[in-house]
Design an enzyme around this catalytic site. Structure first.
Site, PDB file in Angstrom:
ATOM      1  N   HIS A   6       9.516  -0.919   9.237  1.00 38.66           N
ATOM      2  CA  HIS A   6       8.404  -1.873   9.141  1.00 38.66           C
ATOM      3  C   HIS A   6       8.531  -2.776   7.897  1.00 38.66           C
ATOM      4  CE1 HIS A   6       6.229  -0.289  12.518  1.00 38.66           C
ATOM      5  NE2 HIS A   6       6.009   0.880  11.975  1.00 38.66           N
ATOM      6  N   ASP A  54       0.860  -1.192   0.000  1.00 34.71           N
ATOM      7  CA  ASP A  54       0.000   0.000   0.000  1.00 34.71           C
ATOM      8  C   ASP A  54       0.898   1.244   0.000  1.00 34.71           C
ATOM      9  OD1 ASP A  54       0.907  -0.489   2.625  1.00 34.71           O
ATOM     10  OD2 ASP A  54      -0.869   0.394   3.545  1.00 34.71           O
TER      11      ASP A  54
HETATM   12  O1  RIB Z   1       2.033  -0.893  10.971  1.00 31.95           O
HETATM   13  C1  RIB Z   1       2.976  -0.628   9.982  1.00 31.95           C
HETATM   14  C2  RIB Z   1       2.393  -0.865   8.605  1.00 31.95           C
HETATM   15  O2  RIB Z   1       1.325   0.062   8.401  1.00 31.95           O
HETATM   16  C3  RIB Z   1       3.357  -0.651   7.456  1.00 31.95           C
HETATM   17  O3  RIB Z   1       3.101  -1.600   6.462  1.00 31.95           O
HETATM   18  C4  RIB Z   1       3.002   0.732   6.966  1.00 31.95           C
HETATM   19  O4  RIB Z   1       3.321   0.902   5.600  1.00 31.95           O
HETATM   20  C5  RIB Z   1       1.538   0.826   7.231  1.00 31.95           C
HETATM   21  O5  RIB Z   1       0.813   0.308   6.172  1.00 31.95           O
HETATM   22 CA    CA Z   2       2.751  -0.883   4.160  1.00 29.63          CA
END
Ligand code: RIB
Ligand code: CA
Length: 323
Positions: free
Chosen positions: A243, A9
């Protein structure tokens, strides 16, 4: 060689993960499938096309879900985290590349047919596209070699939710899809907040990417300025967790992670909506909700500095060859 479908995303941190996949020598990027999340589906798809143009990424882009399958936690898009355009509001050119006609869920089905048993899906957004692919084709789960998810939080290392006290953003954005995926029998590895909050990027790290990782480093450092500002507003420090790129690090260097194997469910309603909970084979529970659920591999520990070094190495080596 890892053959990868990247479901995302895009997203400031998704963009860095895509660059790692693009530049890692041992990765063949088969397809990019988008989903709403950090921004609208129009913007996340547009961002994927722009990344293709800017960095010469050859993999086709397939547009996916504009909304969740079931109820989600919250509404709108996290503009305060990723900006209006999803990429920290840096100036971006209009995309020249075109999106493919096939919807993302159908593309997941078709590409895994072409690479039966070989394709690894890395999902770093909510799991809507994956759940839809499972619904379209009962053989999809068996054809995917491995699904690596960035999502979830189990409370290890004192890290719980980031959109509620117990829920992580990706799972919370479609808990029903997540629960379908966890119960699908696919071979799943989960890289959640338990470990991503143990891998911390700070300003000197960003500066080092800017200096040694060519155009990719400059792009990551510029877009992450917004992300660092957001995290500064939370903690008072210009530091942010790694992340989505942590899922790529798990693919490339699983030995940097400590894992356990347990069945996982996602909570689909109530105040804990979006929470991920794993079973525990030490006890006999009254609840049978985790019975018959295939075990997922859950990351519970990580060598954070080594992951950061891995990422910088990939990006800086590639920059020397390709810039
Ligand atoms: O919680 C972190 C996630 O949430 C990551 O994938 C960031 O891009 C958001 O989508
Ligand atoms: Ca993400």
């Amino acid at each position: 060689m890892h053959s990868v479908i990247f479901d995302n995303d895009i997203g400031i941190d998704d963009a860095m993960a895509l660059l790692l996949l693009h530049y890692a020598e041992s990765v063949e990027l088969l397809a990019i499938t988008t989903r709403f999340g950090n921004a609208s589906i129009t913007d996340t798809t547009c961002n994927a096309l722009i990344m293709k143009d800017l960095f010469g990424i050859e993999a086709p882009v397939f547009q996916g879900a504009a909304a969740s399958i079931g109820k989600r936690l919250g509404e709108g898009f996290p503009i305060h985290v990723h900006g209006e355009n999803g990429l920290g509001d840096i100036d971006l050119p209009a995309p020249q590349s075109k999106v493919e006609a096939l919807p993302a869920a159908e593309a997941l089905v078709e590409v895994t047919k072409e690479h039966d048993g070989e394709a690894i899906v890395i999902a770093v957004g909510g799991l809507t596209n994956i759940a839809q692919a499972l619904d379209l084709d009962s053989n999809f789960a068996g054809r995917v070699k491995r699904l690596i998810i960035m999502g979830g939080a189990f409370g290890y290392n004192r890290h719980s939710g980031n959109v509620s006290p117990v829920a992580e953003a990706n799972i919370a954005s479609d808990p029903q899809a997540a629960d379908i995926v966890f119960r699908s029998g696919m071979t799943i590895a989960i890289v959640g907040l338990d470990v991503t909050h143990e891998i911390i990027m700070d300003r000197p790290y960003m500066q080092s990417l800017r200096e040694c990782a060519g155009e990719a480093g400059k792009f990551i450092a510029s877009s992450h300025q917004y992300y660092l500002d957001f995290h500064h507003s939370l903690s008072g420090r210009f530091e942010c967790p790694l992340h989505d790129s942590a899922a790529i690090a798990y693919l490339l260097a699983p030995d940097l992670f400590t894992t356990i194997n347990q069945p996982v469910r996602a909570v689909t309603e109530g105040i804990a909506m979006g929470q991920t909970i794993h079973g525990d084979d030490l006890r006999e529970y009254v609840s049978s909700a985790w019975d018959d659920v295939t075990e997922s591999t859950i990351c519970i520990g990580v060598d954070g500095p080594a992951v950061l070094e891995l990422c910088r190495n990939i990006l800086s080596k590639a920059a020397k060859i390709r810039d």
